[in-house]
Each structure stands twice: as structure tokens, then as C-alpha cells.
Design a protein around this motif. Structure first.
Motif, PDB file in Angstrom:
ATOM      1  N   VAL A 187     -25.889  -1.697 -28.704  1.00 21.50           N
ATOM      2  CA  VAL A 187     -24.817  -0.885 -29.265  1.00 21.50           C
ATOM      3  C   VAL A 187     -23.492  -1.595 -28.982  1.00 21.50           C
ATOM      4  CG1 VAL A 187     -23.634   1.350 -29.137  1.00 21.50           C
ATOM      5  CG2 VAL A 187     -26.137   1.255 -29.077  1.00 21.50           C
ATOM      6  N   GLU A 188     -22.698  -1.789 -30.010  1.00 21.88           N
ATOM      7  CA  GLU A 188     -21.403  -2.462 -29.852  1.00 21.88           C
ATOM      8  C   GLU A 188     -20.418  -1.537 -29.125  1.00 21.88           C
ATOM      9  OE1 GLU A 188     -19.938  -4.117 -33.602  1.00 21.88           O
ATOM     10  OE2 GLU A 188     -21.969  -4.020 -34.384  1.00 21.88           O
ATOM     11  N   PRO A 189     -19.346  -2.081 -28.586  1.00 19.74           N
ATOM     12  CA  PRO A 189     -18.328  -1.208 -27.986  1.00 19.74           C
ATOM     13  C   PRO A 189     -17.891  -0.139 -28.992  1.00 19.74           C
ATOM     14  CG  PRO A 189     -17.857  -3.488 -27.487  1.00 19.74           C
ATOM     15  CD  PRO A 189     -19.000  -3.504 -28.470  1.00 19.74           C
ATOM     16  N   LEU A 190     -17.745   1.079 -28.508  1.00 22.37           N
ATOM     17  CA  LEU A 190     -17.397   2.181 -29.413  1.00 22.37           C
ATOM     18  C   LEU A 190     -15.950   2.036 -29.896  1.00 22.37           C
ATOM     19  CD1 LEU A 190     -19.011   5.317 -27.699  1.00 22.37           C
ATOM     20  CD2 LEU A 190     -20.095   3.408 -28.873  1.00 22.37           C
ATOM     21  N   LEU A 191     -15.741   2.435 -31.127  1.00 23.69           N
ATOM     22  CA  LEU A 191     -14.423   2.295 -31.736  1.00 23.69           C
ATOM     23  C   LEU A 191     -13.926   3.642 -32.247  1.00 23.69           C
ATOM     24  CD1 LEU A 191     -12.208   0.306 -32.703  1.00 23.69           C
ATOM     25  CD2 LEU A 191     -13.457   0.131 -34.859  1.00 23.69           C
ATOM     26  N   VAL A 192     -12.788   4.060 -31.735  1.00 24.61           N
ATOM     27  CA  VAL A 192     -12.146   5.276 -32.230  1.00 24.61           C
ATOM     28  C   VAL A 192     -11.139   4.863 -33.303  1.00 24.61           C
ATOM     29  CG1 VAL A 192     -10.614   7.207 -31.617  1.00 24.61           C
ATOM     30  CG2 VAL A 192     -12.470   6.537 -30.066  1.00 24.61           C
ATOM     31  N   GLN A 193     -11.197   5.555 -34.427  1.00 26.70           N
ATOM     32  CA  GLN A 193     -10.323   5.211 -35.566  1.00 26.70           C
ATOM     33  C   GLN A 193      -9.534   6.430 -35.982  1.00 26.70           C
ATOM     34  OE1 GLN A 193     -10.230   2.370 -37.635  1.00 26.70           O
ATOM     35  NE2 GLN A 193     -12.320   1.767 -38.031  1.00 26.70           N
ATOM     36  N   ARG A 194      -8.242   6.285 -35.964  1.00 26.39           N
ATOM     37  CA  ARG A 194      -7.386   7.419 -36.326  1.00 26.39           C
ATOM     38  C   ARG A 194      -6.738   7.171 -37.693  1.00 26.39           C
ATOM     39  NH1 ARG A 194      -2.372   8.458 -32.499  1.00 26.39           N
ATOM     40  NH2 ARG A 194      -1.888   6.392 -33.310  1.00 26.39           N
ATOM     41  N   TYR A 195      -6.913   8.146 -38.564  1.00 21.70           N
ATOM     42  CA  TYR A 195      -6.323   8.065 -39.892  1.00 21.70           C
ATOM     43  C   TYR A 195      -5.293   9.173 -40.017  1.00 21.70           C
ATOM     44  CZ  TYR A 195     -10.773   5.722 -41.037  1.00 21.70           C
ATOM     45  OH  TYR A 195     -11.875   4.899 -41.069  1.00 21.70           O
ATOM     46  N   GLN A 196      -4.061   8.808 -40.309  1.00 22.91           N
ATOM     47  CA  GLN A 196      -3.055   9.823 -40.588  1.00 22.91           C
ATOM     48  C   GLN A 196      -2.868   9.886 -42.100  1.00 22.91           C
ATOM     49  OE1 GLN A 196      -0.433  10.490 -37.207  1.00 22.91           O
ATOM     50  NE2 GLN A 196      -0.769   8.353 -36.680  1.00 22.91           N
ATOM     51  N   MET A 221     -21.441   7.241 -37.954  1.00 20.65           N
ATOM     52  CA  MET A 221     -20.049   7.606 -38.238  1.00 20.65           C
ATOM     53  C   MET A 221     -19.882   9.030 -37.737  1.00 20.65           C
ATOM     54  SD  MET A 221     -17.172   6.908 -39.719  1.00 20.65           S
ATOM     55  CE  MET A 221     -15.940   8.113 -39.221  1.00 20.65           C
ATOM     56  N   SER A 222     -19.104   9.200 -36.685  1.00 18.77           N
ATOM     57  CA  SER A 222     -18.942  10.567 -36.186  1.00 18.77           C
ATOM     58  C   SER A 222     -17.473  10.946 -36.207  1.00 18.77           C
ATOM     59  CB  SER A 222     -19.558  10.707 -34.792  1.00 18.77           C
ATOM     60  OG  SER A 222     -18.930   9.841 -33.900  1.00 18.77           O
ATOM     61  N   TYR A 223     -17.228  12.236 -36.095  1.00 14.30           N
ATOM     62  CA  TYR A 223     -15.875  12.744 -36.300  1.00 14.30           C
ATOM     63  C   TYR A 223     -15.369  13.458 -35.056  1.00 14.30           C
ATOM     64  CZ  TYR A 223     -17.497  12.005 -41.068  1.00 14.30           C
ATOM     65  OH  TYR A 223     -18.022  11.453 -42.214  1.00 14.30           O
ATOM     66  N   LEU A 224     -14.217  13.042 -34.595  1.00 21.00           N
ATOM     67  CA  LEU A 224     -13.621  13.645 -33.403  1.00 21.00           C
ATOM     68  C   LEU A 224     -12.521  14.634 -33.775  1.00 21.00           C
ATOM     69  CD1 LEU A 224     -13.315  10.432 -31.148  1.00 21.00           C
ATOM     70  CD2 LEU A 224     -15.294  11.913 -31.522  1.00 21.00           C
ATOM     71  N   VAL A 225     -11.828  14.349 -34.853  1.00 22.47           N
ATOM     72  CA  VAL A 225     -10.807  15.258 -35.374  1.00 22.47           C
ATOM     73  C   VAL A 225     -11.003  15.314 -36.888  1.00 22.47           C
ATOM     74  CG1 VAL A 225      -8.331  15.662 -35.729  1.00 22.47           C
ATOM     75  CG2 VAL A 225      -9.126  14.665 -33.575  1.00 22.47           C
ATOM     76  N   GLY A 226     -10.978  16.502 -37.440  1.00 21.49           N
ATOM     77  CA  GLY A 226     -11.192  16.617 -38.887  1.00 21.49           C
ATOM     78  C   GLY A 226     -10.311  17.679 -39.503  1.00 21.49           C
ATOM     79  N   ALA A 272     -22.329  13.556 -36.613  1.00 17.14           N
ATOM     80  CA  ALA A 272     -22.427  12.119 -36.861  1.00 17.14           C
ATOM     81  C   ALA A 272     -23.363  11.894 -38.039  1.00 17.14           C
ATOM     82  CB  ALA A 272     -22.959  11.390 -35.633  1.00 17.14           C
ATOM     83  N   ILE A 273     -23.046  10.900 -38.837  1.00 16.05           N
ATOM     84  CA  ILE A 273     -23.949  10.465 -39.897  1.00 16.05           C
ATOM     85  C   ILE A 273     -24.507   9.130 -39.440  1.00 16.05           C
ATOM     86  CG2 ILE A 273     -24.112   9.809 -42.323  1.00 16.05           C
ATOM     87  CD1 ILE A 273     -21.263  11.471 -42.316  1.00 16.05           C
ATOM     88  N   LEU A 303     -15.290   8.232 -34.851  1.00 15.41           N
ATOM     89  CA  LEU A 303     -15.854   7.388 -33.800  1.00 15.41           C
ATOM     90  C   LEU A 303     -16.968   6.575 -34.435  1.00 15.41           C
ATOM     91  CD1 LEU A 303     -16.259   6.597 -30.773  1.00 15.41           C
ATOM     92  CD2 LEU A 303     -17.909   8.488 -30.667  1.00 15.41           C
ATOM     93  N   ASN A 304     -16.825   5.255 -34.392  1.00 15.48           N
ATOM     94  CA  ASN A 304     -17.859   4.371 -34.930  1.00 15.48           C
ATOM     95  C   ASN A 304     -18.772   3.913 -33.811  1.00 15.48           C
ATOM     96  OD1 ASN A 304     -15.231   3.312 -36.812  1.00 15.48           O
ATOM     97  ND2 ASN A 304     -17.131   3.800 -37.847  1.00 15.48           N
ATOM     98  N   ILE A 305     -20.056   4.066 -34.042  1.00 11.05           N
ATOM     99  CA  ILE A 305     -21.046   3.541 -33.085  1.00 11.05           C
ATOM    100  C   ILE A 305     -21.963   2.629 -33.895  1.00 11.05           C
ATOM    101  CG2 ILE A 305     -22.787   4.113 -31.359  1.00 11.05           C
ATOM    102  CD1 ILE A 305     -21.656   7.014 -31.393  1.00 11.05           C
ATOM    103  N   TRP A 306     -21.749   1.347 -33.738  1.00  5.40           N
ATOM    104  CA  TRP A 306     -22.531   0.376 -34.510  1.00  5.40           C
ATOM    105  C   TRP A 306     -23.548  -0.313 -33.607  1.00  5.40           C
ATOM    106  CZ3 TRP A 306     -16.996  -0.831 -35.713  1.00  5.40           C
ATOM    107  CH2 TRP A 306     -16.600  -0.326 -36.955  1.00  5.40           C
ATOM    108  N   SER A 307     -24.659  -0.692 -34.187  1.00  7.28           N
ATOM    109  CA  SER A 307     -25.657  -1.452 -33.428  1.00  7.28           C
ATOM    110  C   SER A 307     -25.843  -2.820 -34.058  1.00  7.28           C
ATOM    111  CB  SER A 307     -26.997  -0.711 -33.392  1.00  7.28           C
ATOM    112  OG  SER A 307     -26.846   0.482 -32.659  1.00  7.28           O
ATOM    113  N   TRP A 308     -25.952  -3.797 -33.194  1.00  5.39           N
ATOM    114  CA  TRP A 308     -26.001  -5.201 -33.601  1.00  5.39           C
ATOM    115  C   TRP A 308     -27.371  -5.770 -33.236  1.00  5.39           C
ATOM    116  CZ3 TRP A 308     -22.489  -8.271 -36.081  1.00  5.39           C
ATOM    117  CH2 TRP A 308     -22.733  -9.658 -36.059  1.00  5.39           C
TER     118      TRP A 308
END
Ligand code: AKG
Ligand code: FE2
Length: 317
Positions: A187-196, A221-226, A272-273, A303-308
Motif C-alpha cells: 500500500v502506497e503512502p496515503l494521500l489526502v486530497q482537498r478540493y475547494q 477512493m474514500s471521502y473524508l469531507v463531502g 470508500a470505492i 483519501l486515496n489508498i493505492w496499492s503498488w
């Protein structure tokens, strides 16, 4: 992801005059080239987002909100540690017993919808640590290295520390969910992505087409704020499910679908999807072409959780 070519006339102006709604057009996406790239008027620069202070305050939760406003940085450390301590005492952390609920959304491509994949305590914590780490998102390019490409993606990214206990717990959950796959998959380092407002991530695949070996094989692909309008995750080539009960998590009415084709997952907090990026034979699955649609109002944090898989090899190479 697939990097769109940067058109001539890329903007360099120093001052942002106004925010430009980016016409993210899914009406004719192409799975081969990465799809049509929204054009941004020449001479206009997209905003650099600023941390919303009031928002940051809220993240620490009611109990410590007040403390945070007038403490030195050393006591902030204490508060954060105490907060981590609280989270770790929760019984459902760090093991396979976490009570999420899974449903198959699609068999081909394999897409699994997971409710309650991330707990509200974890969400609060991730949002709080992200505040210090956000920087404008980059799109990976195998030619130029990382670059900021505002035709492709406008958001702020925060990489999570893999050693953080909360991050480890979620990472471990993602490994277990996947049945540990094989020993070459990590699992790659988790990435939080904020979209305004007007933030988006244009159509892309999560794998890198240019690679001969090693690739990103799965995505959560999971959601922390929606709390936003717009901002869904669109898969333009997926057919609508026949059962209307999916309409709690996908856009079904015309207004919500907003002219986009395919499936739009709503940013449901905690959900999460999960999907597989490749066919079992190692070729990329075009069905998982997707975009983060522009946020029209409010904010979305993903929150992106990718696997490599380092053992993946390009078929025929
Ligand atoms: O934010 C979204 O809905 C999609 C994000 C995405 O596709 C990505 O980060 O790879
Ligand atoms: Fe993606």
C-alpha cells in the motif's frame, strides 16, 4: 495517472483575478488518450488555495478546540498526542474487526462499494494532521517528473506519515481487505486530497500507461469531507445499476447527474470505492477511467489508498 498534454498558452499571470469554473466535459471522454482536456482561458491563473483557519479549528473536535487557539506549539504537540491516544483506545482500531460494509458494485471492472471504511474519529484525525501538510497537487508525468498541471488537477495534497498509528491502521485495513494479494504488492503512502470550489481532477486512469514493470494495481477512493455540491467521482464508461437502492450513493436524478455520462459516486463521508485497475491478464481496464468532478460549492476531501505491485509486467513486454 495519465498526464494530459499541456497546451500552448499555459498561464503565468501572477495575480488571480477571479475563479474560473473549469468546464470538465465528460460528454465525450476517450479511454485511450485521457479524454478531452478542459480549456482554461489564456491569461487566467487558477487560485492557490489557502488553509481555512476556521475549518482547521473545527478539526480538533469540540473538546480541544478552545485550547488550541491560545497554546504554544509545544502544547499543541501534547494535544495532538492526547488525541492520538484517544483514537487508539477505540476498540475497532488496527485490526480486521473494523465494521465496514461491502457490496459489489461492478464485477467487470471489479468495483466494491464500502460503507464506513474510515471511522469518524480517523477522519477527524486525518483532517487535522493534513492541515499542516497541504500543498498544491501534482500530476505524475514520466517525462518531466512531478508537475503542477491545472488543466488536469486542481486540489491540495497532503501525504500521510506511514509511521503514524492511525495511518498504519487504515493501511493495514486496506491490506486485509485485499486479501494481502501477493508479496510484491504494497500500500502506497496515503494521500489526502482537498478540493475547494472549482477544484477537480480530470479524467485519468490511476495506473501509469508508460511503465513496463511495476504499477498501481488497485485504488480505494474514500471521502473524508463531502459537504459540497458537485465533486462526485465520475466513471463515464460504467453502466447504471438496475437497482434503485444504489441511489443513496450514486447520482440518479438529472440535476445531480448534471449532464455527465456513466456513474457518479457521491462523496459520502466514510465510504470508500475500491477498484481493480487491471484485467487479470495485466492489461489496463478502460472501464475504470474516472474523474473527480468540479466542486461547485463547499468542500470535498478525499483519501486515496493505492496499492503498488512491483511484479506487474506490461503484457507482451
Ligand atoms: O476525487 C475524486 O473523486 C477522484 C480522485 C482521483 O481519481 C485520484 O486522486 O486519483
Ligand atoms: Fe484517480
Amino acid at each position: 495517472g495519465v498526464v494530459a498534454p499541456i497546451p500552448d498558452g499555459c498561464t503565468t499571470g501572477e495575480d488571480l483575478v477571479r475563479r474560473v469554473p473549469v468546464p470538465l466535459d465528460a460528454r465525450n471522454p476517450s479511454p485511450v488518450t485521457g479524454g478531452p482536456v478542459p480549456q482554461i482561458p489564456v491569461g487566467v491563473r487558477l487560485p492557490v488555495f489557502r488553509v481555512h483557519k476556521t475549518y482547521a479549528m473545527g478539526m480538533l473536535g469540540r473538546g480541544i478546540k478552545k485550547e488550541r487557539m491560545d497554546v504554544s506549539s509545544s502544547s499543541i504537540g501534547t494535544i495532538v498526542r492526547r488525541y492520538i491516544g484517544d483514537i487508539r483506545r477505540k476498540p475497532n482500531q488496527g485490526n480486521g474487526d473494523f465494521e465496514y460494509k461491502v457490496q459489489i458494485f461492478s464485477r467487470d471492472p471489479l468495483i466494491i462499494y464500502i460503507r464506513n471504511f474510515v471511522s469518524s474519529e480517523e477522519i477527524d484525525y486525518l483532517l487535522q494532521v493534513s492541515e499542516e501538510k497541504y500543498e498544491p497537487s501534482k500530476v505524475y508525468s514520466s517525462f518531466d517528473g512531478n508537475l503542477i498541471d491545472d488543466k488536469m488537477r486542481v486540489s491540495d495534497s497532503a501525504w500521510m506519515d506511514p509511521k503514524d498509528p492511525v495511518v498504519r491502521s487504515i493501511t493495514q485495513r486496506a491490506r486485509e481487505f485485499q486479501g494481502w494479494r501477493n508479496k510484491n504488492t504494497t500500500v502506497e503512502p496515503l494521500l489526502v486530497q482537498r478540493y475547494q470550489v472549482d477544484g477537480f481532477y480530470n479524467y485519468h486512469f490511476d495506473w501509469d500507461e508508460s511503465r513496463a514493470d511495476g504499477n498501481r494495481v488497485t485504488t480505494f477512493m474514500s471521502y473524508l469531507v463531502g459537504n459540497c455540491t458537485g465533486g462526485g467521482t465520475n466513471f463515464p464508461f460504467l453502466p447504471q445499476p438496475s437497482d434503485g437502492r444504489w441511489c443513496d450513493v450514486i447520482e440518479c436524478d438529472e440535476e445531480g447527474r448534471d449532464g455527465y455520462q456513466g456513474i457518479i459516486f457521491k462523496p459520502v463521508v466514510g465510504s470508500a470505492i475500491f477498484w481493480e485497475n487491471f484485467h487479470p491478464n495485466g492489461t489496463g481496464h478502460t472501464g475504470v477511467y474516472h474523474a473527480g468532478l468540479p466542486v461547485k460549492s463547499g468542500m470535498k476531501v478525499g483519501l486515496n489508498i493505492w496499492s503498488w505491485d512491483s511484479a506487474w509486467i506490461k503484457p507482451g513486454s
